[in-house]
Design a protein around this motif. Structure first.
Motif, PDB file in Angstrom:
ATOM      1  N   GLU A  45      41.707  -6.931  91.341  1.00 43.04           N
ATOM      2  CA  GLU A  45      41.690  -6.250  92.631  1.00 43.04           C
ATOM      3  C   GLU A  45      43.062  -6.301  93.274  1.00 43.04           C
ATOM      4  O   GLU A  45      43.670  -7.364  93.408  1.00 43.04           O
ATOM      5  CB  GLU A  45      40.657  -6.914  93.555  1.00 43.04           C
ATOM      6  CG  GLU A  45      40.184  -5.990  94.657  1.00 43.04           C
ATOM      7  CD  GLU A  45      39.039  -6.579  95.473  1.00 43.04           C
ATOM      8  OE1 GLU A  45      38.808  -6.061  96.569  1.00 43.04           O
ATOM      9  OE2 GLU A  45      38.418  -7.548  95.028  1.00 43.04           O
ATOM     10  N   GLU A  46      43.557  -5.135  93.656  1.00 39.40           N
ATOM     11  CA  GLU A  46      44.879  -5.053  94.280  1.00 39.40           C
ATOM     12  C   GLU A  46      44.710  -5.135  95.799  1.00 39.40           C
ATOM     13  O   GLU A  46      44.599  -4.132  96.487  1.00 39.40           O
ATOM     14  CB  GLU A  46      45.562  -3.743  93.863  1.00 39.40           C
ATOM     15  CG  GLU A  46      45.845  -3.698  92.371  1.00 39.40           C
ATOM     16  CD  GLU A  46      46.453  -2.383  91.922  1.00 39.40           C
ATOM     17  OE1 GLU A  46      47.175  -1.749  92.714  1.00 39.40           O
ATOM     18  OE2 GLU A  46      46.207  -1.991  90.777  1.00 39.40           O
ATOM     19  N   THR A  47      44.707  -6.362  96.296  1.00 42.88           N
ATOM     20  CA  THR A  47      44.461  -6.595  97.725  1.00 42.88           C
ATOM     21  C   THR A  47      45.742  -6.763  98.527  1.00 42.88           C
ATOM     22  O   THR A  47      45.704  -6.976  99.732  1.00 42.88           O
ATOM     23  CB  THR A  47      43.594  -7.848  97.908  1.00 42.88           C
ATOM     24  OG1 THR A  47      44.229  -8.953  97.233  1.00 42.88           O
ATOM     25  CG2 THR A  47      42.205  -7.653  97.314  1.00 42.88           C
ATOM     26  N   GLY A  48      46.886  -6.669  97.865  1.00 37.94           N
ATOM     27  CA  GLY A  48      48.161  -6.833  98.554  1.00 37.94           C
ATOM     28  C   GLY A  48      48.478  -5.668  99.472  1.00 37.94           C
ATOM     29  O   GLY A  48      47.943  -4.568  99.312  1.00 37.94           O
ATOM     30  N   THR A  49      49.354  -5.918 100.423  1.00 45.82           N
ATOM     31  CA  THR A  49      49.762  -4.856 101.356  1.00 45.82           C
ATOM     32  C   THR A  49      51.152  -4.320 101.015  1.00 45.82           C
ATOM     33  O   THR A  49      51.649  -3.422 101.672  1.00 45.82           O
ATOM     34  CB  THR A  49      49.761  -5.371 102.806  1.00 45.82           C
ATOM     35  OG1 THR A  49      50.624  -6.508 102.887  1.00 45.82           O
ATOM     36  CG2 THR A  49      48.362  -5.773 103.240  1.00 45.82           C
ATOM     37  N   GLU A  53      53.433  -7.699  96.310  1.00 47.89           N
ATOM     38  CA  GLU A  53      52.219  -8.528  96.290  1.00 47.89           C
ATOM     39  C   GLU A  53      51.257  -8.075  95.205  1.00 47.89           C
ATOM     40  O   GLU A  53      50.689  -8.885  94.469  1.00 47.89           O
ATOM     41  CB  GLU A  53      51.524  -8.490  97.656  1.00 47.89           C
ATOM     42  CG  GLU A  53      52.245  -9.276  98.739  1.00 47.89           C
ATOM     43  CD  GLU A  53      51.593  -9.095 100.114  1.00 47.89           C
ATOM     44  OE1 GLU A  53      50.512  -8.466 100.192  1.00 47.89           O
ATOM     45  OE2 GLU A  53      52.168  -9.582 101.103  1.00 47.89           O
ATOM     46  N   ASN A  54      51.059  -6.773  95.102  1.00 49.42           N
ATOM     47  CA  ASN A  54      50.126  -6.252  94.103  1.00 49.42           C
ATOM     48  C   ASN A  54      50.609  -6.491  92.676  1.00 49.42           C
ATOM     49  O   ASN A  54      49.818  -6.830  91.791  1.00 49.42           O
ATOM     50  CB  ASN A  54      49.882  -4.754  94.318  1.00 49.42           C
ATOM     51  CG  ASN A  54      48.863  -4.497  95.413  1.00 49.42           C
ATOM     52  OD1 ASN A  54      48.037  -5.342  95.729  1.00 49.42           O
ATOM     53  ND2 ASN A  54      48.911  -3.319  96.003  1.00 49.42           N
ATOM     54  N   LEU A  57      49.983 -10.138  91.871  1.00 46.29           N
ATOM     55  CA  LEU A  57      48.543 -10.377  91.681  1.00 46.29           C
ATOM     56  C   LEU A  57      48.113  -9.976  90.275  1.00 46.29           C
ATOM     57  O   LEU A  57      47.375 -10.699  89.598  1.00 46.29           O
ATOM     58  CB  LEU A  57      47.729  -9.562  92.704  1.00 46.29           C
ATOM     59  CG  LEU A  57      47.566 -10.139  94.109  1.00 46.29           C
ATOM     60  CD1 LEU A  57      46.940  -9.089  95.032  1.00 46.29           C
ATOM     61  CD2 LEU A  57      46.674 -11.381  94.082  1.00 46.29           C
ATOM     62  N   LYS A  58      48.584  -8.815  89.835  1.00 47.01           N
ATOM     63  CA  LYS A  58      48.219  -8.323  88.501  1.00 47.01           C
ATOM     64  C   LYS A  58      48.784  -9.234  87.412  1.00 47.01           C
ATOM     65  O   LYS A  58      48.093  -9.567  86.452  1.00 47.01           O
ATOM     66  CB  LYS A  58      48.725  -6.886  88.308  1.00 47.01           C
ATOM     67  CG  LYS A  58      47.916  -5.857  89.065  1.00 47.01           C
ATOM     68  CD  LYS A  58      48.313  -4.434  88.704  1.00 47.01           C
ATOM     69  CE  LYS A  58      49.282  -3.856  89.678  1.00 47.01           C
ATOM     70  NZ  LYS A  58      49.497  -2.406  89.521  1.00 47.01           N
ATOM     71  N   ASP A  74      53.776  -2.330  90.350  1.00 45.36           N
ATOM     72  CA  ASP A  74      52.992  -1.552  91.298  1.00 45.36           C
ATOM     73  C   ASP A  74      53.921  -0.479  91.815  1.00 45.36           C
ATOM     74  O   ASP A  74      55.099  -0.731  92.084  1.00 45.36           O
ATOM     75  CB  ASP A  74      52.448  -2.409  92.438  1.00 45.36           C
ATOM     76  CG  ASP A  74      51.309  -1.696  93.164  1.00 45.36           C
ATOM     77  OD1 ASP A  74      50.458  -1.095  92.483  1.00 45.36           O
ATOM     78  OD2 ASP A  74      51.266  -1.727  94.399  1.00 45.36           O
ATOM     79  N   VAL A  88      50.999   1.843  98.845  1.00 46.16           N
ATOM     80  CA  VAL A  88      50.246   1.038  97.869  1.00 46.16           C
ATOM     81  C   VAL A  88      48.887   1.654  97.541  1.00 46.16           C
ATOM     82  O   VAL A  88      48.226   1.243  96.591  1.00 46.16           O
ATOM     83  CB  VAL A  88      50.042  -0.424  98.344  1.00 46.16           C
ATOM     84  CG1 VAL A  88      51.363  -1.161  98.413  1.00 46.16           C
ATOM     85  CG2 VAL A  88      49.308  -0.480  99.668  1.00 46.16           C
ATOM     86  N   TYR A  89      48.471   2.635  98.327  1.00 50.16           N
ATOM     87  CA  TYR A  89      47.175   3.286  98.075  1.00 50.16           C
ATOM     88  C   TYR A  89      47.329   4.599  97.307  1.00 50.16           C
ATOM     89  O   TYR A  89      46.384   5.396  97.236  1.00 50.16           O
ATOM     90  CB  TYR A  89      46.449   3.541  99.405  1.00 50.16           C
ATOM     91  CG  TYR A  89      46.303   2.286 100.235  1.00 50.16           C
ATOM     92  CD1 TYR A  89      45.413   1.273  99.855  1.00 50.16           C
ATOM     93  CD2 TYR A  89      47.095   2.074 101.360  1.00 50.16           C
ATOM     94  CE1 TYR A  89      45.307   0.094 100.585  1.00 50.16           C
ATOM     95  CE2 TYR A  89      46.991   0.895 102.107  1.00 50.16           C
ATOM     96  CZ  TYR A  89      46.097  -0.086 101.709  1.00 50.16           C
ATOM     97  OH  TYR A  89      46.000  -1.248 102.431  1.00 50.16           O
TER      98      TYR A  89
END
Length: 200
Positions: A45-49, A53-54, A57-58, A74, A88-89
């Protein structure tokens, strides 16, 4: 020659994998996708802002299963008139992960009526390379351009067909080689490559 070290790329996107493998092909490492590493069903889950961060996480999510070096990125498109959105979206801008057609249509709709000079945008890519000992290398690549008025070109993926470069072509009208030379991911990967030289 030293045995190749395994590097797992935290992506299931075949287009992205191909780009990264092409840019790292001369390096003394064995590049595998997360699918080839047996992690096809792993979803992180890519919860970073932020892109940073994303990406981290990955990388951590994959490394927890492989114990190898992991490269994760990312990336997305940031549009000036939308205060940096989709950012990021980008991959799920229209609500469905990886639906390029709907994402492109939504972005074109959001900018409808705006002239070329107000459609400035940038492709941004942040790459992290996580080593088994926890060391992290980071690199950022940015390619400026603007969002066009229609889709042009059959190459690339994502927002490439509507992202117009300063020379007038869309990213989707470039060959793979041309794209690697100027793309945000290509720029970030070349920086990572330089940093990696110090590690081998």
């Amino acid at each position: 020659m030293e045995d190749k070290k395994t590097l797992v790329i935290a992506t299931g996107n075949p287009n992205k994998l191909k780009e990264i493998q092409s840019l790292l092909r001369d390096f003394p490492i064995s590049v595998k996708s997360k699918d080839e590493a047996g992690l096809k069903s792993l979803e992180i889950e890519e919860t970073g802002t932020t892109f940073e961060e994303n990406a981290l996480l990955k990388a951590k999510g994959i490394q927890a299963h492989t114990g190898t070096m992991v490269l994760a990125d990312d990336s997305g498109i940031t549009v000036d008139a939308l205060q940096g959105a989709p950012g990021v979206y980008s991959a799920r801008y229209a609500g469905e992960e990886g639906n390029d057609q709907r994402n492109n249509e939504k972005l074109l709709d959001a900018l409808e009526g705006l002239p070329k000079e107000k459609r400035g945008a940038a492709f941004v890519c942040v790459i992290v390379l996580l080593f088994p000992d926890g060391k992290v290398l980071k690199a950022r690549g940015v390619t400026r351009g603007y969002v066009g008025f229609e889709k042009r070109g059959q190459g690339g993926f994502g927002y490439d067909p509507i992202f117009v470069l300063p020379q007038g072509k869309t990213m989707g009208e470039l060959t793979g080689k041309e794209k690697n030379e100027i793309s945000h991911r290509g720029k970030a990967l070349r920086k990572i490559k330089e940093l990696l030289k110090e590690e081998f």
